[in-house]
Design an enzyme around this catalytic site. Structure first.
Site, PDB file in Angstrom:
ATOM      1  CE  LYS A  75      -4.053  -0.071   2.308  1.00  0.00           C
ATOM      2  NZ  LYS A  75      -5.145  -0.462   3.472  1.00  0.00           N
ATOM      3  CG  ASP A 111      -8.589   1.761   3.703  1.00  0.00           C
ATOM      4  OD1 ASP A 111      -9.131   1.028   2.902  1.00  0.00           O
ATOM      5  OD2 ASP A 111      -7.030   1.563   3.807  1.00  0.00           O
TER       6      ASP A 111
END
Ligand code: ATR
Length: 300
Positions: A75, A111
């Site tokens: 990520k 997210d």
């Protein structure tokens, strides 16, 4: 004999890059979305070995992928290969979603959006004017803390085992707020297990666990300190979804609290990624129906 016509020469290609990817539930979510919306597309897990991320990204771009998700451990590294990165992903230093358009790679982080939408839909509450306590100060905590602050919380307190990390995060949140024109400090830090942490926990309306404490296989642990007793008016959100009922959530329910696990956040961060790739908003009646099914599937 039955012919499978699902994949054709024009199927939109999407997937998940990570390592490991064996336990991912994202294909269920995305392939259901393609199906229910009648879009000719497919989502596949793509296990990328250490040192191969750059090649994998180049390959997906060359092969005409529409986009992909990114999970551990890539990520952060993924940002190196982007042509453009959203403000949010830049701020967090991580991306979980990549869109490929006109030969260019765009990085996003969905997210926090996923968390906010799930929280709103599952608790029927907003963060406006709320005292919020975040347990943990890692990557997830950072994404959520900034967003919760921007959603108008009165105060965000970060309680973490390692106090320095909590202080760093609180400072970062206050800096972001300062940039948006707010002069008031609203993020604070405290070390877990202390009288200060206990006082904060007692006074906040919303408690969000972002630590891995209680996650499978350590299902008997809770991130809350022993001497703290939850009050029924407090809302407890655990970003963990495996197990569906962590010790924290079981304790919260026993005390009469509204208690929600991270399955909704997982659903809505995926939905947001899908909307970015497909350039469309998924109608509410479809997202609500699908999230119900998806949450049931994760509970099973
Ligand atoms: P993520 O990206 O999922 O947030 P992370 O960045 O590794 O993961 O952060 C994990 C968080 O869980 C940290 O806040 C960590 O606390 P420390 O900063 O003290 O390491 C917290 N955490 C993990 N295991 C823990 C444990 N056994 N007890 C308390 N906190 C724990």
């Amino acid at each position: 004999m039955h012919l499978d016509m699902r994949v054709t020469g024009t199927t939109k290609l999407t997937g998940l890059i990570g390592n490991p990817v064996e336990h991912t539930v994202s294909p269920v979510l995305h392939n259901s979305l393609f199906n229910v919306l009648g879009i000719n597309g497919i989502y596949v897990p793509l296990k990328v070995p250490a040192g191969s991320l750059k090649d994998a990204v180049k390959g997906l771009k060359a092969a005409g992928f529409t986009g992909f998700n990114v999970t551990l451990p890539y990520k952060e590294e993924i940002l190196e290969y982007m042509d453009e990165v959203s403000e949010e992903a830049k701020l967090l230093g991580t991306a979980n979603t990549v869109k490929i358009a006109d030969g260019r790679l765009y990085g996003f982080n969905t997210d926090a959006d996923g968390f906010i939408r799930a929280f709103r839909e599952q608790t029927g509450t907003s963060f406006e004017q709320k005292q919020v306590c975040l347990l943990g100060a890692g990557g997830t905590a950072k994404a959520l803390a900034v967003k919760i602050a921007m959603e108008g919380a009165a105060k965000v307190s970060i309680i973490n085992r390692t106090e320095t990390k909590a202080i760093e995060l609180a400072t970062a949140v206050n800096k972001v707020l300062e940039k948006t024109g707010s002069s008031e400090k609203m993020a604070f830090a405290a070390p877990s297990g202390t009288a200060e942490a206990l006082q904060i926990l007692s006074s906040c309306g919303i408690i969000v666990n972002t630590t891995s404490v209680g996650m499978h296989p350590d299902t008997v642990s809770t991130p809350l300190q022993q001497d703290f007793v939850l009050q029924s008016k407090q809302i407890v959100y655990d970003v963990i979804y495996n197990p569906a009922q962590t010790k924290l959530l079981t304790d919260a329910k026993a005390r009469g609290c509204k208690a929600v696990n991270g399955a909704g956040m997982l659903f809505y961060q995926g939905l947001k990624a899908f909307e970015i790739w497909m350039d469309k908003t998924v109608p509410e009646e479809i997202s609500v129906g699908l999230s119900t099914e998806f949450l049931k599937y994760l509970e099973a």
